[in-house]
Design a protein around this motif. Structure first.
Motif, PDB file in Angstrom:
ATOM      1  N   PHE A 211      28.120  81.800  58.340  1.00  0.00           N
ATOM      2  CA  PHE A 211      27.394  81.321  59.315  1.00  0.00           C
ATOM      3  C   PHE A 211      29.000  79.502  59.679  1.00  0.00           C
ATOM      4  CE2 PHE A 211      26.981  80.643  64.264  1.00  0.00           C
ATOM      5  CZ  PHE A 211      25.796  80.265  64.413  1.00  0.00           C
ATOM      6  N   LEU A 212      29.806  79.673  60.228  1.00  0.00           N
ATOM      7  CA  LEU A 212      29.975  78.023  60.103  1.00  0.00           C
ATOM      8  C   LEU A 212      29.042  76.862  60.405  1.00  0.00           C
ATOM      9  CD1 LEU A 212      33.918  78.929  60.793  1.00  0.00           C
ATOM     10  CD2 LEU A 212      32.656  79.134  58.426  1.00  0.00           C
ATOM     11  N   ASP A 213      28.501  77.068  61.700  1.00  0.00           N
ATOM     12  CA  ASP A 213      27.483  76.356  61.859  1.00  0.00           C
ATOM     13  C   ASP A 213      26.916  75.760  61.178  1.00  0.00           C
ATOM     14  OD1 ASP A 213      27.160  75.746  66.069  1.00  0.00           O
ATOM     15  OD2 ASP A 213      28.084  74.755  64.664  1.00  0.00           O
ATOM     16  N   ASP A 214      26.402  75.982  60.017  1.00  0.00           N
ATOM     17  CA  ASP A 214      25.597  75.277  58.808  1.00  0.00           C
ATOM     18  C   ASP A 214      25.684  74.044  58.132  1.00  0.00           C
ATOM     19  OD1 ASP A 214      23.853  78.788  59.116  1.00  0.00           O
ATOM     20  OD2 ASP A 214      23.549  76.631  60.202  1.00  0.00           O
ATOM     21  N   TYR A 215      27.310  74.187  58.731  1.00  0.00           N
ATOM     22  CA  TYR A 215      27.778  73.524  57.414  1.00  0.00           C
ATOM     23  C   TYR A 215      28.344  72.270  57.610  1.00  0.00           C
ATOM     24  CZ  TYR A 215      26.097  76.849  54.750  1.00  0.00           C
ATOM     25  OH  TYR A 215      25.377  78.602  53.837  1.00  0.00           O
TER      26      TYR A 215
ATOM     27  N   LEU B 205      49.881  73.771  50.496  1.00  0.00           N
ATOM     28  CA  LEU B 205      49.393  74.705  51.019  1.00  0.00           C
ATOM     29  C   LEU B 205      47.894  74.069  51.354  1.00  0.00           C
ATOM     30  CD1 LEU B 205      48.737  77.754  49.994  1.00  0.00           C
ATOM     31  CD2 LEU B 205      47.950  77.665  48.199  1.00  0.00           C
ATOM     32  N   TYR B 206      47.243  74.767  52.786  1.00  0.00           N
ATOM     33  CA  TYR B 206      46.235  74.038  53.553  1.00  0.00           C
ATOM     34  C   TYR B 206      44.669  74.921  53.304  1.00  0.00           C
ATOM     35  CZ  TYR B 206      48.876  70.176  55.640  1.00  0.00           C
ATOM     36  OH  TYR B 206      49.297  69.142  55.929  1.00  0.00           O
ATOM     37  N   TYR B 207      43.673  74.897  52.678  1.00  0.00           N
ATOM     38  CA  TYR B 207      43.156  75.116  52.877  1.00  0.00           C
ATOM     39  C   TYR B 207      40.913  74.624  52.968  1.00  0.00           C
ATOM     40  CZ  TYR B 207      44.547  76.347  47.606  1.00  0.00           C
ATOM     41  OH  TYR B 207      45.912  75.967  46.738  1.00  0.00           O
ATOM     42  N   CYS B 208      40.580  75.892  53.662  1.00  0.00           N
ATOM     43  CA  CYS B 208      39.497  74.936  54.589  1.00  0.00           C
ATOM     44  C   CYS B 208      38.159  74.983  53.230  1.00  0.00           C
ATOM     45  CB  CYS B 208      39.014  75.530  55.674  1.00  0.00           C
ATOM     46  SG  CYS B 208      39.227  77.475  56.469  1.00  0.00           S
ATOM     47  N   ALA B 209      36.823  74.608  53.582  1.00  0.00           N
ATOM     48  CA  ALA B 209      35.526  75.181  52.520  1.00  0.00           C
ATOM     49  C   ALA B 209      34.588  74.282  53.247  1.00  0.00           C
ATOM     50  CB  ALA B 209      35.656  74.053  51.143  1.00  0.00           C
ATOM     51  N   ALA B 210      33.528  74.938  52.827  1.00  0.00           N
ATOM     52  CA  ALA B 210      31.947  74.437  53.551  1.00  0.00           C
ATOM     53  C   ALA B 210      31.414  74.046  52.396  1.00  0.00           C
ATOM     54  CB  ALA B 210      31.528  75.378  53.443  1.00  0.00           C
ATOM     55  N   ASN B 211      31.115  72.424  52.916  1.00  0.00           N
ATOM     56  CA  ASN B 211      29.970  71.717  52.445  1.00  0.00           C
ATOM     57  C   ASN B 211      28.162  72.592  51.837  1.00  0.00           C
ATOM     58  OD1 ASN B 211      27.630  69.670  51.028  1.00  0.00           O
ATOM     59  ND2 ASN B 211      30.290  67.940  50.381  1.00  0.00           N
ATOM     60  N   LEU B 212      28.288  72.531  50.830  1.00  0.00           N
ATOM     61  CA  LEU B 212      26.684  73.258  50.714  1.00  0.00           C
ATOM     62  C   LEU B 212      25.896  72.592  50.594  1.00  0.00           C
ATOM     63  CD1 LEU B 212      27.481  75.670  48.511  1.00  0.00           C
ATOM     64  CD2 LEU B 212      27.924  76.210  50.985  1.00  0.00           C
ATOM     65  N   MET B 213      25.975  71.549  50.908  1.00  0.00           N
ATOM     66  CA  MET B 213      24.896  70.162  50.269  1.00  0.00           C
ATOM     67  C   MET B 213      24.725  69.223  51.431  1.00  0.00           C
ATOM     68  SD  MET B 213      25.558  69.062  46.767  1.00  0.00           S
ATOM     69  CE  MET B 213      24.188  67.856  46.209  1.00  0.00           C
ATOM     70  N   ARG B 214      25.820  68.975  52.829  1.00  0.00           N
ATOM     71  CA  ARG B 214      25.394  68.441  53.384  1.00  0.00           C
ATOM     72  C   ARG B 214      26.367  68.738  55.268  1.00  0.00           C
ATOM     73  NH1 ARG B 214      25.269  63.310  50.723  1.00  0.00           N
ATOM     74  NH2 ARG B 214      26.586  63.723  48.659  1.00  0.00           N
ATOM     75  N   ARG B 215      25.089  68.833  56.281  1.00  0.00           N
ATOM     76  CA  ARG B 215      25.579  68.723  56.741  1.00  0.00           C
ATOM     77  C   ARG B 215      26.563  67.909  58.151  1.00  0.00           C
ATOM     78  NH1 ARG B 215      22.831  72.722  59.458  1.00  0.00           N
ATOM     79  NH2 ARG B 215      22.763  72.713  61.727  1.00  0.00           N
TER      80      ARG B 215
END
Length: 132
Positions: free
Chosen positions: A28-32, A93-103
Protein backbone atom coordinates in the motif's frame (compact mmCIF):
# COMPACT_ATOMS: atom_id res chain seq x y z
CA UNK A 1 8.39 -11.00 -2.64
CA UNK A 2 7.21 -7.41 -2.94
CA UNK A 3 8.85 -5.48 -5.73
CA UNK A 4 8.03 -2.32 -7.62
CA UNK A 5 7.12 -2.57 -11.29
CA UNK A 6 8.12 0.50 -13.28
CA UNK A 7 6.81 1.25 -16.77
CA UNK A 8 6.43 4.00 -19.33
CA UNK A 9 10.00 4.49 -20.44
CA UNK A 10 11.12 4.75 -24.04
CA UNK A 11 13.07 6.77 -26.56
CA UNK A 12 12.12 10.43 -26.86
CA UNK A 13 13.60 13.45 -28.58
CA UNK A 14 15.13 16.27 -26.61
CA UNK A 15 12.37 18.56 -25.40
CA UNK A 16 9.84 15.74 -25.37
CA UNK A 17 7.80 14.22 -22.54
CA UNK A 18 7.34 10.85 -20.92
CA UNK A 19 5.19 9.65 -18.02
CA UNK A 20 6.53 6.88 -15.86
CA UNK A 21 4.41 4.70 -13.58
CA UNK A 22 5.29 2.51 -10.66
CA UNK A 23 3.23 0.11 -8.61
CA UNK A 24 3.99 -2.68 -6.17
CA UNK A 25 1.40 -5.43 -5.93
CA UNK A 26 0.79 -6.19 -2.29
CA UNK A 27 2.22 -2.90 -1.04
CA UNK A 28 0.00 0.00 0.00
CA UNK A 29 1.94 2.98 -1.31
CA UNK A 30 0.22 5.45 1.00
CA UNK A 31 2.07 3.89 3.94
CA UNK A 32 5.51 5.00 2.72
CA UNK A 33 7.51 7.88 1.35
CA UNK A 34 8.13 6.91 -2.27
CA UNK A 35 11.11 8.01 -4.30
CA UNK A 36 11.99 7.96 -7.98
CA UNK A 37 15.66 7.36 -8.66
CA UNK A 38 17.77 7.06 -11.79
CA UNK A 39 21.08 5.60 -12.78
CA UNK A 40 22.97 6.41 -15.96
CA UNK A 41 25.79 4.19 -17.26
CA UNK A 42 28.95 4.75 -15.28
CA UNK A 43 27.20 6.93 -12.72
CA UNK A 44 25.84 6.40 -9.24
CA UNK A 45 22.14 6.07 -8.53
CA UNK A 46 20.61 9.44 -7.70
CA UNK A 47 17.32 10.61 -6.27
CA UNK A 48 15.08 12.45 -8.70
CA UNK A 49 11.78 13.06 -6.95
CA UNK A 50 9.82 11.88 -3.94
CA UNK A 51 6.34 12.04 -2.46
CA UNK A 52 5.32 11.72 1.17
CA UNK A 53 3.02 9.04 2.49
CA UNK A 54 0.25 11.05 4.07
CA UNK A 55 0.14 14.70 3.04
CA UNK A 56 1.49 14.09 -0.44
CA UNK A 57 4.22 16.70 -0.11
CA UNK A 58 6.87 16.42 -2.81
CA UNK A 59 10.49 17.23 -3.45
CA UNK A 60 12.76 17.26 -6.46
CA UNK A 61 16.43 17.18 -7.30
CA UNK A 62 17.67 20.55 -8.52
CA UNK A 63 18.41 19.09 -11.94
CA UNK A 64 14.74 18.30 -12.60
CA UNK A 65 12.89 21.08 -10.77
CA UNK A 66 10.34 22.76 -12.98
CA UNK A 67 10.45 19.91 -15.50
CA UNK A 68 9.36 16.79 -13.60
CA UNK A 69 6.20 16.28 -11.54
CA UNK A 70 5.54 13.40 -9.18
CA UNK A 71 2.01 12.39 -8.27
CA UNK A 72 0.12 9.55 -6.66
CA UNK A 73 -3.20 7.97 -7.57
CA UNK A 74 -4.48 6.42 -4.37
CA UNK A 75 -7.30 4.56 -6.09
CA UNK A 76 -4.84 2.86 -8.44
CA UNK A 77 -2.11 2.58 -5.79
CA UNK A 78 0.32 3.96 -8.35
CA UNK A 79 2.93 6.69 -8.35
CA UNK A 80 3.70 8.64 -11.52
CA UNK A 81 6.58 10.77 -12.73
CA UNK A 82 5.67 13.21 -15.48
CA UNK A 83 8.86 14.22 -17.24
CA UNK A 84 8.74 17.27 -19.52
CA UNK A 85 11.38 19.24 -21.43
CA UNK A 86 13.61 16.19 -21.42
CA UNK A 87 17.32 16.59 -22.00
CA UNK A 88 19.92 14.05 -23.17
CA UNK A 89 21.37 14.09 -19.64
CA UNK A 90 18.08 12.68 -18.35
CA UNK A 91 18.91 9.41 -20.11
CA UNK A 92 19.00 6.70 -17.44
CA UNK A 93 17.31 3.67 -15.96
CA UNK A 94 14.56 4.96 -13.69
CA UNK A 95 13.49 3.14 -10.53
CA UNK A 96 11.07 3.75 -7.70
CA UNK A 97 11.45 2.54 -4.14
CA UNK A 98 9.75 2.86 -0.78
CA UNK A 99 11.41 4.31 2.31
CA UNK A 100 10.63 1.81 5.05
CA UNK A 101 11.68 4.09 7.89
CA UNK A 102 10.00 7.41 7.12
CA UNK A 103 6.67 8.60 5.83
CA UNK A 104 7.66 12.15 4.93
CA UNK A 105 10.04 12.86 2.09
CA UNK A 106 12.65 15.61 2.36
CA UNK A 107 15.36 16.88 0.04
CA UNK A 108 18.05 15.15 2.11
CA UNK A 109 16.11 11.89 2.29
CA UNK A 110 15.87 11.91 -1.48
CA UNK A 111 19.30 13.12 -2.56
CA UNK A 112 21.71 12.21 0.24
CA UNK A 113 23.26 8.84 -0.50
CA UNK A 114 23.55 8.05 3.20
CA UNK A 115 19.78 7.42 3.20
CA UNK A 116 19.74 5.04 0.24
CA UNK A 117 19.83 2.01 2.55
CA UNK A 118 16.41 3.03 3.91
CA UNK A 119 14.76 2.35 0.55
CA UNK A 120 13.52 -1.05 -0.44
CA UNK A 121 11.42 -3.02 -2.93
CA UNK A 122 13.53 -1.82 -5.86
CA UNK A 123 12.17 -2.94 -9.23
CA UNK A 124 13.94 -3.65 -12.51
CA UNK A 125 13.54 -0.06 -13.65
CA UNK A 126 12.36 1.46 -16.90
CA UNK A 127 14.78 2.92 -19.44
CA UNK A 128 14.40 6.49 -20.64
CA UNK A 129 16.60 7.52 -23.55
CA UNK A 130 16.59 11.12 -24.73
CA UNK A 131 18.10 11.73 -28.15
CA UNK A 132 19.56 15.10 -29.05
Amino acid sequence: QVQFVESGGGVVHSGGSVRLSCAAPGLFLDDYAIGWFRQAPGKEREGVSGISASDGSTCYADSVKGRFTISKDRAKNTVYLQMNSLKPEDTALYYCAANLMRRRITDHLLTDRMFLHEYSYWGQGTQVTVSS
